[in-house]
Design a protein around this motif. Structure first.
Motif, PDB file in Angstrom:
ATOM      1  N   GLN A 166       0.837  -1.212   0.000  1.00 28.80           N
ATOM      2  CA  GLN A 166       0.000   0.000   0.000  1.00 28.80           C
ATOM      3  C   GLN A 166       0.867   1.255   0.000  1.00 28.80           C
ATOM      4  O   GLN A 166       0.555   2.235  -0.688  1.00 28.80           O
ATOM      5  N   GLU A 167       1.955   1.238   0.777  1.00 31.17           N
ATOM      6  CA  GLU A 167       2.815   2.411   0.843  1.00 31.17           C
ATOM      7  C   GLU A 167       3.492   2.690  -0.501  1.00 31.17           C
ATOM      8  O   GLU A 167       3.564   3.845  -0.938  1.00 31.17           O
ATOM      9  N   GLU A 168       3.967   1.644  -1.159  1.00 31.39           N
ATOM     10  CA  GLU A 168       4.637   1.833  -2.452  1.00 31.39           C
ATOM     11  C   GLU A 168       3.665   2.363  -3.501  1.00 31.39           C
ATOM     12  O   GLU A 168       4.015   3.240  -4.300  1.00 31.39           O
ATOM     13  N   ALA A 169       2.430   1.832  -3.509  1.00 28.21           N
ATOM     14  CA  ALA A 169       1.435   2.293  -4.475  1.00 28.21           C
ATOM     15  C   ALA A 169       1.087   3.760  -4.241  1.00 28.21           C
ATOM     16  O   ALA A 169       0.992   4.559  -5.185  1.00 28.21           O
ATOM     17  N   PHE A 170       0.893   4.132  -2.975  1.00 28.70           N
ATOM     18  CA  PHE A 170       0.590   5.525  -2.628  1.00 28.70           C
ATOM     19  C   PHE A 170       1.755   6.440  -2.989  1.00 28.70           C
ATOM     20  O   PHE A 170       1.560   7.522  -3.562  1.00 28.70           O
ATOM     21  N   TYR A 171       2.967   5.996  -2.700  1.00 26.40           N
ATOM     22  CA  TYR A 171       4.156   6.777  -2.994  1.00 26.40           C
ATOM     23  C   TYR A 171       4.313   7.005  -4.499  1.00 26.40           C
ATOM     24  O   TYR A 171       4.553   8.136  -4.948  1.00 26.40           O
ATOM     25  N   ARG A 172       4.161   5.948  -5.294  1.00 29.25           N
ATOM     26  CA  ARG A 172       4.307   6.079  -6.752  1.00 29.25           C
ATOM     27  C   ARG A 172       3.222   6.979  -7.331  1.00 29.25           C
ATOM     28  O   ARG A 172       3.491   7.763  -8.252  1.00 29.25           O
ATOM     29  N   GLU A 236      13.172  17.912  -3.812  1.00 35.12           N
ATOM     30  CA  GLU A 236      14.356  17.690  -4.633  1.00 35.12           C
ATOM     31  C   GLU A 236      14.915  16.277  -4.477  1.00 35.12           C
ATOM     32  O   GLU A 236      15.743  15.844  -5.270  1.00 35.12           O
ATOM     33  N   ASP A 237      14.473  15.559  -3.456  1.00 32.73           N
ATOM     34  CA  ASP A 237      14.984  14.214  -3.233  1.00 32.73           C
ATOM     35  C   ASP A 237      13.841  13.206  -3.353  1.00 32.73           C
ATOM     36  O   ASP A 237      12.778  13.518  -3.899  1.00 32.73           O
ATOM     37  N   LYS A 238      14.042  12.022  -2.845  1.00 31.43           N
ATOM     38  CA  LYS A 238      13.048  10.964  -2.981  1.00 31.43           C
ATOM     39  C   LYS A 238      11.934  11.044  -1.937  1.00 31.43           C
ATOM     40  O   LYS A 238      10.997  10.241  -1.973  1.00 31.43           O
ATOM     41  N   GLN A 239      12.035  11.985  -1.015  1.00 29.59           N
ATOM     42  CA  GLN A 239      11.006  12.144  -0.004  1.00 29.59           C
ATOM     43  C   GLN A 239       9.816  12.907  -0.581  1.00 29.59           C
ATOM     44  O   GLN A 239       9.986  13.853  -1.356  1.00 29.59           O
ATOM     45  N   LEU A 240       8.611  12.479  -0.203  1.00 24.91           N
ATOM     46  CA  LEU A 240       7.440  13.307  -0.450  1.00 24.91           C
ATOM     47  C   LEU A 240       7.385  14.375   0.636  1.00 24.91           C
ATOM     48  O   LEU A 240       7.735  14.124   1.787  1.00 24.91           O
ATOM     49  N   LYS A 241       6.926  15.569   0.268  1.00 29.83           N
ATOM     50  CA  LYS A 241       6.912  16.681   1.220  1.00 29.83           C
ATOM     51  C   LYS A 241       5.515  17.310   1.234  1.00 29.83           C
ATOM     52  O   LYS A 241       4.923  17.548   0.181  1.00 29.83           O
ATOM     53  N   PHE A 242       5.034  17.587   2.451  1.00 31.66           N
ATOM     54  CA  PHE A 242       3.693  18.149   2.621  1.00 31.66           C
ATOM     55  C   PHE A 242       3.727  19.283   3.640  1.00 31.66           C
ATOM     56  O   PHE A 242       4.440  19.216   4.643  1.00 31.66           O
ATOM     57  N   GLN A 243       2.911  20.301   3.355  1.00 33.76           N
ATOM     58  CA  GLN A 243       2.673  21.352   4.335  1.00 33.76           C
ATOM     59  C   GLN A 243       1.296  21.128   4.939  1.00 33.76           C
ATOM     60  O   GLN A 243       0.283  21.156   4.239  1.00 33.76           O
ATOM     61  N   VAL A 263       6.059  18.175   6.707  1.00 33.07           N
ATOM     62  CA  VAL A 263       6.183  16.727   6.899  1.00 33.07           C
ATOM     63  C   VAL A 263       6.811  16.109   5.657  1.00 33.07           C
ATOM     64  O   VAL A 263       6.409  16.405   4.526  1.00 33.07           O
ATOM     65  N   THR A 264       7.783  15.232   5.867  1.00 30.86           N
ATOM     66  CA  THR A 264       8.354  14.457   4.769  1.00 30.86           C
ATOM     67  C   THR A 264       8.144  12.975   5.050  1.00 30.86           C
ATOM     68  O   THR A 264       8.102  12.542   6.208  1.00 30.86           O
ATOM     69  N   TRP A 265       8.006  12.228   3.976  1.00 32.29           N
ATOM     70  CA  TRP A 265       7.816  10.775   4.115  1.00 32.29           C
ATOM     71  C   TRP A 265       8.253  10.069   2.842  1.00 32.29           C
ATOM     72  O   TRP A 265       8.055  10.560   1.725  1.00 32.29           O
ATOM     73  N   ALA A 266       8.831   8.892   3.017  1.00 30.07           N
ATOM     74  CA  ALA A 266       9.104   7.934   1.955  1.00 30.07           C
ATOM     75  C   ALA A 266       9.068   6.557   2.601  1.00 30.07           C
ATOM     76  O   ALA A 266       9.375   6.418   3.796  1.00 30.07           O
TER      77      ALA A 266
END
Length: 300
Positions: A166-172, A236-243, A263-266
């Motif tokens: 689920q995490e990989e699908a959401f991330y992609r 700029e990197d592989k992390q997703l970033k949210f405000q 918040v960042t997440w990967a």
């Protein structure tokens, strides 16, 4: 004979004498916190060392049994819940206390209040039990700057729940989207959360646990009430970033507290909260009807 008695008295007086000024005092060791990593466990282990007289005094202090359904026990368990989420949570892993089984309180002079709680917990997304958890929560003694509680917590079941698919699908999906995701008022005034917003709501809950853990004390009980808004930012990197702009409900004072969180997440890196910023008090803010707490029936 008279000289022998005098000599003996002189020796005894030296044995019972107090230390002279300038002599080295007994060495004491303050509270320390260090990380301890084990499979299925990521805790802060607390150690306390002190001189022998203080240790004896500490051992004689009574340990109070607490009613596990009352607020002091539930507050300590809530802090342990925030601790678990801050270290193991993700958009598809959100841990909750089910029931507090037992709790004790020990007042440690000069240090603070140490709660020992045993509670059942589960991961709410896949509704998987993690069994009984045991936590020691130390609230530092009042006075001075607010310092976060110190926590040691472990659970019977695995905390590294496998939600990788689920995490990989959401991330992609979010990495490959041409338009950054945004959301407002999650949940809405009817308590509804759109399915595609649920991972963002859970991520907000996990990120808020970082703040709630730091802000908690013996007289607070925090809960995430609502996500006022969330915006995906460029990264700029592989992390997703949210405000995020979140509303935290402090259930004792009934105050709604606004925080902005970057918040960042990967999947590989986990959740991080950068630059948490408490917003000015809002006099007109009200708790969304869908998340209003039930009337309290147990004592403080």
């Amino acid at each position: 004979m008279h000289r022998c008695v005098c000599a003996a008295l002189a020796v005894l007086s030296l044995v019972g004498a107090s230390p002279t000024p300038g002599s080295a005092p007994p060495r004491s060791v303050p509270w320390k916190a260090s990380r301890l990593d084990k499979p299925n466990e990521h805790v802060i282990f607390l150690q306390y060392g002190e001189t022998e007289p203080a240790l004896k005094l500490k051992e004689t202090m009574p340990v109070e049994e607490l009613n596990p359904t009352h607020y002091p026990a539930r507050r300590a368990a809530a802090v342990a819940q925030h601790f678990l989420n801050a270290r193991h949570g993700s958009p598809y892993k959100w841990f909750h206390v089910e029931q507090v089984q037992s709790a004790t309180l020990e007042e440690i002079a000069g240090v603070g209040a140490k709660y020992h709680v045993v509670f059942s917990a589960k991961e709410g997304v896949c509704n998987q039990s993690v069994g009984l958890c045991t936590a020691d929560v130390l609230f530092p003694e009042a006075g001075g700057d607010q310092t976060a509680p110190q926590v040691q917590c472990s659970c019977e079941g695995p905390l590294a729940i496998n939600a990788s698919a689920q995490e990989e699908a959401f991330y992609r999906r979010l990495r490959g989207s041409n338009s950054p995701v945004t959301g407002n008022n999650i949940p809405d005034s009817f308590g509804f959360i759109a399915p595609d917003m649920k991972p963002l709501w859970i991520l907000a809950g996990v990120a808020s646990s970082f703040v709630m853990l730091k802000e908690s004390n013996e007289n607070t009980l925090y809960n995430l009430a609502q996500v006022a808004n969330v915006t995906q930012l460029e990264s700029e990197d592989k992390q997703l970033k949210f405000q995020y702009h979140v509303l935290l409900h402090e259930m004792v004072s009934q105050e709604i507290i606004h925080w902005k969180l970057l918040v960042t997440w990967a999947p590989a890196g986990g959740v991080s909260v950068l630059h948490p910023e408490r917003q000015p008090h809002c006099h007109d803010c009200v708790l969304p009807p869908a998340t209003a707490p039930k009337e309290r029936s147990d004592p403080e």
